[in-house]
Design a protein around this motif. Structure first.
Motif, PDB file in Angstrom:
ATOM      1  N   LEU A   1      -4.123  -3.910  -9.029  1.00  0.00           N
ATOM      2  CA  LEU A   1      -4.062  -2.510  -8.641  1.00  0.00           C
ATOM      3  C   LEU A   1      -5.409  -1.962  -8.203  1.00  0.00           C
ATOM      4  O   LEU A   1      -6.421  -2.184  -8.859  1.00  0.00           O
ATOM      5  N   ALA A   2      -5.387  -1.232  -7.079  1.00  0.00           N
ATOM      6  CA  ALA A   2      -6.508  -0.375  -6.672  1.00  0.00           C
ATOM      7  C   ALA A   2      -5.882   0.982  -6.387  1.00  0.00           C
ATOM      8  O   ALA A   2      -5.003   1.099  -5.534  1.00  0.00           O
ATOM      9  N   THR A   3      -6.290   2.004  -7.102  1.00  0.00           N
ATOM     10  CA  THR A   3      -5.541   3.258  -7.051  1.00  0.00           C
ATOM     11  C   THR A   3      -6.404   4.459  -6.724  1.00  0.00           C
ATOM     12  O   THR A   3      -7.602   4.479  -7.011  1.00  0.00           O
ATOM     13  N   GLY A   4      -5.768   5.452  -6.081  1.00  0.00           N
ATOM     14  CA  GLY A   4      -6.354   6.772  -5.933  1.00  0.00           C
ATOM     15  C   GLY A   4      -7.454   6.923  -4.908  1.00  0.00           C
ATOM     16  O   GLY A   4      -8.210   7.883  -4.944  1.00  0.00           O
ATOM     17  N   ARG A   5      -7.567   5.996  -3.935  1.00  0.00           N
ATOM     18  CA  ARG A   5      -8.623   6.150  -2.941  1.00  0.00           C
ATOM     19  C   ARG A   5      -8.270   7.259  -1.967  1.00  0.00           C
ATOM     20  O   ARG A   5      -7.213   7.231  -1.339  1.00  0.00           O
ATOM     21  N   PRO A   6      -9.128   8.278  -1.814  1.00  0.00           N
ATOM     22  CA  PRO A   6      -8.827   9.342  -0.847  1.00  0.00           C
ATOM     23  C   PRO A   6      -8.815   8.801   0.571  1.00  0.00           C
ATOM     24  O   PRO A   6      -9.565   7.889   0.912  1.00  0.00           O
TER      25      PRO A   6
ATOM     26  N   GLY B   1      -2.879  12.148  -6.538  1.00  0.00           N
ATOM     27  CA  GLY B   1      -3.233  13.277  -5.699  1.00  0.00           C
ATOM     28  C   GLY B   1      -2.648  13.156  -4.308  1.00  0.00           C
ATOM     29  O   GLY B   1      -2.166  12.084  -3.905  1.00  0.00           O
ATOM     30  N   PRO B   2      -2.665  14.243  -3.544  1.00  0.00           N
ATOM     31  CA  PRO B   2      -2.133  14.199  -2.187  1.00  0.00           C
ATOM     32  C   PRO B   2      -2.984  13.332  -1.271  1.00  0.00           C
ATOM     33  O   PRO B   2      -4.218  13.286  -1.409  1.00  0.00           O
ATOM     34  N   LEU B   3      -2.328  12.612  -0.378  1.00  0.00           N
ATOM     35  CA  LEU B   3      -3.011  11.781   0.612  1.00  0.00           C
ATOM     36  C   LEU B   3      -4.021  10.836  -0.027  1.00  0.00           C
ATOM     37  O   LEU B   3      -5.172  10.735   0.392  1.00  0.00           O
ATOM     38  N   THR B   4      -3.556  10.137  -1.057  1.00  0.00           N
ATOM     39  CA  THR B   4      -4.372   9.085  -1.662  1.00  0.00           C
ATOM     40  C   THR B   4      -3.668   7.743  -1.489  1.00  0.00           C
ATOM     41  O   THR B   4      -2.448   7.677  -1.342  1.00  0.00           O
ATOM     42  N   LEU B   5      -4.466   6.701  -1.487  1.00  0.00           N
ATOM     43  CA  LEU B   5      -3.961   5.353  -1.252  1.00  0.00           C
ATOM     44  C   LEU B   5      -3.960   4.562  -2.550  1.00  0.00           C
ATOM     45  O   LEU B   5      -4.979   4.484  -3.237  1.00  0.00           O
ATOM     46  N   THR B   6      -2.823   3.990  -2.887  1.00  0.00           N
ATOM     47  CA  THR B   6      -2.696   3.098  -4.039  1.00  0.00           C
ATOM     48  C   THR B   6      -2.300   1.723  -3.511  1.00  0.00           C
ATOM     49  O   THR B   6      -1.296   1.594  -2.810  1.00  0.00           O
ATOM     50  N   THR B   7      -3.084   0.718  -3.832  1.00  0.00           N
ATOM     51  CA  THR B   7      -2.847  -0.618  -3.290  1.00  0.00           C
ATOM     52  C   THR B   7      -2.452  -1.577  -4.406  1.00  0.00           C
ATOM     53  O   THR B   7      -3.161  -1.707  -5.407  1.00  0.00           O
ATOM     54  N   LEU B   8      -1.330  -2.242  -4.221  1.00  0.00           N
ATOM     55  CA  LEU B   8      -0.858  -3.288  -5.122  1.00  0.00           C
ATOM     56  C   LEU B   8      -0.857  -4.601  -4.350  1.00  0.00           C
ATOM     57  O   LEU B   8      -0.223  -4.703  -3.294  1.00  0.00           O
TER      58      LEU B   8
ATOM     59  N   MET C   1       0.844  -1.180   0.000  1.00  0.00           N
ATOM     60  CA  MET C   1       0.000   0.000   0.000  1.00  0.00           C
ATOM     61  C   MET C   1       0.886   1.239   0.000  1.00  0.00           C
ATOM     62  O   MET C   1       1.802   1.347   0.819  1.00  0.00           O
ATOM     63  N   LEU C   2       0.600   2.148  -0.913  1.00  0.00           N
ATOM     64  CA  LEU C   2       1.403   3.354  -1.068  1.00  0.00           C
ATOM     65  C   LEU C   2       0.527   4.576  -0.813  1.00  0.00           C
ATOM     66  O   LEU C   2      -0.542   4.715  -1.395  1.00  0.00           O
ATOM     67  N   VAL C   3       1.015   5.469   0.049  1.00  0.00           N
ATOM     68  CA  VAL C   3       0.301   6.696   0.371  1.00  0.00           C
ATOM     69  C   VAL C   3       1.146   7.874  -0.099  1.00  0.00           C
ATOM     70  O   VAL C   3       2.338   7.967   0.214  1.00  0.00           O
ATOM     71  N   SER C   4       0.544   8.775  -0.852  1.00  0.00           N
ATOM     72  CA  SER C   4       1.248   9.980  -1.286  1.00  0.00           C
ATOM     73  C   SER C   4       1.214  11.011  -0.165  1.00  0.00           C
ATOM     74  O   SER C   4       0.278  11.035   0.638  1.00  0.00           O
TER      75      SER C   4
ATOM     76  N   ARG D   1       3.721   6.469  -9.031  1.00  0.00           N
ATOM     77  CA  ARG D   1       3.512   6.307 -10.475  1.00  0.00           C
ATOM     78  C   ARG D   1       4.487   5.292 -11.056  1.00  0.00           C
ATOM     79  O   ARG D   1       4.115   4.474 -11.913  1.00  0.00           O
ATOM     80  N   ALA D   2       5.728   5.306 -10.588  1.00  0.00           N
ATOM     81  CA  ALA D   2       6.714   4.337 -11.068  1.00  0.00           C
ATOM     82  C   ALA D   2       6.345   2.924 -10.635  1.00  0.00           C
ATOM     83  O   ALA D   2       6.502   1.960 -11.406  1.00  0.00           O
TER      84      ALA D   2
END
Length: 203
Positions: free
Chosen positions: A187-192, A171-178, A1-4, A151-152
């Motif tokens: 991939l599940a991407t961009g969840r606020p 976007g800021p403070l969004t969750l991207t899950t791999l 899980m990646l958080v910006s 993004r990479a």
């Protein structure tokens, strides 16, 4: 899980790798997002001030206690400058940088090198840094990393062409899950992580 990370002055001004701390608005937005953060078994943060401050405001613990996640894109002499400033003075260099994955006119890291570095970390992290699958089921890693790293990671995980990197927004403070394993990621991407407006420090 990646958080910006939360917004800071450099992100607001679209500066290349402008590593400035969070301002009060960004810190407040991260604290608002904290209750919406999913649980994990391991926590990590990039080395930038904004990633580590975001991790702290999210309640992930002291920065020195977190694992080290990949640093943001190393952009050499462009670091701290705005894209429009560089485009006005070095238009050919910016065009090459945006079209050739091997180009690094700034003297830093090319897009191809960024993708390789983040991809290697992602694939190693899938097995908890070891040489085989974890002994007890799935290990969930949550890392606060720069948008370029998110993004990479997505570009690598989905085996997209390098040019796809430029078509991904984080976007800021969004969750991207791999989820999955090397060679087979979902991939599940961009969840606020907070209600609309909170990630931007509104309200």
């Amino acid at each position: 899980m990646l958080v910006s990370p939360a917004l800071n002055p450099a992100l607001r001004e679209a500066r290349f790798d402008g590593d400035t701390p969070l301002d009060p608005s960004g810190a407040r937005a991260a604290r608002t997002a904290a209750p919406h953060l999913p649980a994990a078994d391991r926590y990590a943060a990039g080395a930038s001030a904004r990633c580590r401050a975001t991790a702290r405001e999210l309640g992930l613990g002291a920065p020195d206690d977190l694992e080290v996640a990949p640093a943001g894109w190393q952009l050499g002499r462009w670091s701290g400058l705005r894209l429009d400033e560089v485009a006005a003075t070095e238009p050919e260099a910016v065009a090459a940088w945006a079209s050739d994955p091997g180009a690094a006119p700034h003297g830093g890291e090319s897009l191809g090198e960024l993708l390789d570095r983040v991809g290697a970390w992602l694939d190693a992290g899938a097995w908890d840094g070891g040489s085989g699958p974890p002994a007890r089921g799935v290990v969930r890693l949550l890392a606060v990393v720069e948008p370029a790293v998110v993004r990479a990671a997505v570009t690598h995980a989905l085996t997209l062409p390098p040019t796809a990197f430029w078509r991904l927004d984080t976007g800021p403070l969004t969750l991207t899950t791999l989820t999955g394993r090397p060679g087979r990621w979902n991939l599940a991407t961009g969840r606020p992580l907070a209600p609309a407006g909170a990630a931007r420090g509104e309200g």
